[in-house]
Design an enzyme around this catalytic site. Structure first.
Site, mmCIF file in Angstrom:
data_model
loop_
_atom_site.group_PDB
_atom_site.id
_atom_site.type_symbol
_atom_site.label_atom_id
_atom_site.label_comp_id
_atom_site.label_asym_id
_atom_site.label_seq_id
_atom_site.Cartn_x
_atom_site.Cartn_y
_atom_site.Cartn_z
ATOM 1 N N CYS A 109 0.813 -1.225 0.000
ATOM 2 C CA CYS A 109 0.000 0.000 0.000
ATOM 3 C C CYS A 109 0.845 1.274 0.000
ATOM 4 O O CYS A 109 0.358 2.335 -0.381
ATOM 5 C CB CYS A 109 -0.938 0.005 1.198
ATOM 6 S SG CYS A 109 -2.091 -1.383 1.226
ATOM 7 N N HIS B 37 -3.266 7.419 1.990
ATOM 8 C CA HIS B 37 -3.653 6.092 1.523
ATOM 9 C C HIS B 37 -5.062 5.825 2.024
ATOM 10 O O HIS B 37 -5.361 6.027 3.204
ATOM 11 C CB HIS B 37 -2.674 5.054 2.056
ATOM 12 C CG HIS B 37 -3.137 3.644 1.873
ATOM 13 N ND1 HIS B 37 -3.626 3.166 0.674
ATOM 14 C CD2 HIS B 37 -3.201 2.596 2.743
ATOM 15 C CE1 HIS B 37 -3.966 1.906 0.810
ATOM 16 N NE2 HIS B 37 -3.718 1.541 2.054
ATOM 17 N N ASN C 38 -10.014 0.092 -0.381
ATOM 18 C CA ASN C 38 -8.548 0.111 -0.314
ATOM 19 C C ASN C 38 -7.998 -0.453 -1.621
ATOM 20 O O ASN C 38 -8.080 -1.659 -1.867
ATOM 21 C CB ASN C 38 -8.077 -0.719 0.882
ATOM 22 C CG ASN C 38 -6.570 -0.687 1.069
ATOM 23 O OD1 ASN C 38 -5.826 -0.290 0.183
ATOM 24 N ND2 ASN C 38 -6.123 -1.117 2.242
#
EC number: 2.3.1.180
Length: 324
Positions: free
Chosen positions: A114, A251, A281
């Site tokens: 990520c 993020h 996500n």
């Protein structure tokens, strides 16, 4: 004069299929309210059958090039951040080169889960500052739907697919924090936390891709502190403070992590770009997706100071300060 890596174009791509939370109610012991309350996610996009990470990356790259008023021939380097490549090798970046009709320059992938796009931005910045490249296409692209355990309600409802791209170009500046472009980067990793977020497969172990595994609560506790600390570190390197920040572009993992980090930094939520409700996500794609949406909506404008920060498996985390 100082060389800066300046953002000149941004774009994104999302698969056609939209999956609302209610769809998971058919197969899992979960509800739309449960997912929204714990993550802030309302829907996400899933790649179509046969749709790959490289195909999405190419579409996002085309939009970024269009936004920058450039062609593939103008690009020296392609860097793709991804944990879900089409193949073990070659790199997604070389597939993007082919897809764009780019026959010069070079490309490679970065894998920091990520945090991948942050690491890719730092790589691109280094390429430009060293003179290795004048224009770099930086892409985050993921098909995390391909590594989900669809029986694990704690993880499979959180992730989505998509791609975002950014064009960075060498420009001259004064060397002060008033310059446009990347002003500072801060990168970190600590392999002791591997078990918090990993995929239980790989080439040298199981020989298959495996499925994503996550320890949600421990990861949450690590995330807020580490994200706020890296953001503050990069701001200090840039000789700026939280008061100078126009937008945090985080993020997009979980709305509670986003809120907790903003609070710890002392930045109000109305100065945070939030897309987690629409995308879920998307790992390395989440920050460039959020950047592209922020620009398209007229929120992010030239001259503003942005802090992008992310944490992912490894654990790996970092931040970039950029004046748009």
């Amino acid at each position: 004069m100082t060389i800066r890596a300046v953002a000149t174009g941004v774009g994104h791509y999302l698969p056609e299929r939209i999956v609302p939370n209610a769809e998971f109610e058919k197969t899992l012991d979960t509800t739309d309210e449960w997912i929204r309350t714990r993550s802030g996610i309302e829907r996400r996009h899933f790649a179509a059958e046969g749709e790959t990470t490289s195909q999405m990356a190419i579409k996002a790259a085309e939009q970024a090039l269009l936004n920058a008023e450039l062609s593939a021939d103008d690009i020296d380097c392609v860097i793709v951040a991804t944990s879900t490549p089409d193949l073990t090798f070659p790199s997604v970046a070389t597939m993007v080169q082919e897809g764009l009709g780019m026959t010069r320059g070079f490309g490679y992938d970065v894998q920091a889960v990520c945090a991948g796009f942050i690491f890719a931005l730092a790589n691109a910045n280094g390429m430009i500052l060293s003179g290795q490249a004048q224009r770099v296409l930086v892409i985050g692209a993921e098909t995390f739907s391909r590594i989900m355990d669809w029986t694990d309600r704690s993880t499979c409802v959180l992730f989505g697919d998509g791609a975002g791209a950014l064009v960075l170009e060498a420009r001259t500046g004064s060397g002060s924090s008033q310059d446009r472009g990347i002003l500072a980067c801060d990168l970190n990793s600590d392999g002791r936390y591997r078990e918090m977020l990993y995929v239980d497969g790989g080439v040298s172990t199981s020989g298959v891709a495996g499925k994503l595994r996550m320890q949600g609560n421990p990861l949450f506790r690590q995330a807020v502190g580490k994200l706020a600390a890296t953001a503050e570190a990069s701001l200090e390197k840039a000789q700026l403070s939280a008061e100078d920040v126009d937008w945090i572009v985080p993020h997009q993992a979980n709305i509670r992590i986003i809120q907790g980090t903003a609070k710890k930094m002392g930045v109000p939520m109305d100065q945070v770009i939030v897309t987690v409700q629409d995308h879920g996500n998307t790992s390395a794609a989440s920050i460039p997706l959020a950047l592209s949406v922020g620009v398209a909506e007229g929120k992010i404008t030239p001259g503003q100071v942005l802090v992008a920060e992310a944490i992912g498996g490894g654990l790996a985390w970092g931040s970039v300060v950029i004046r748009w």
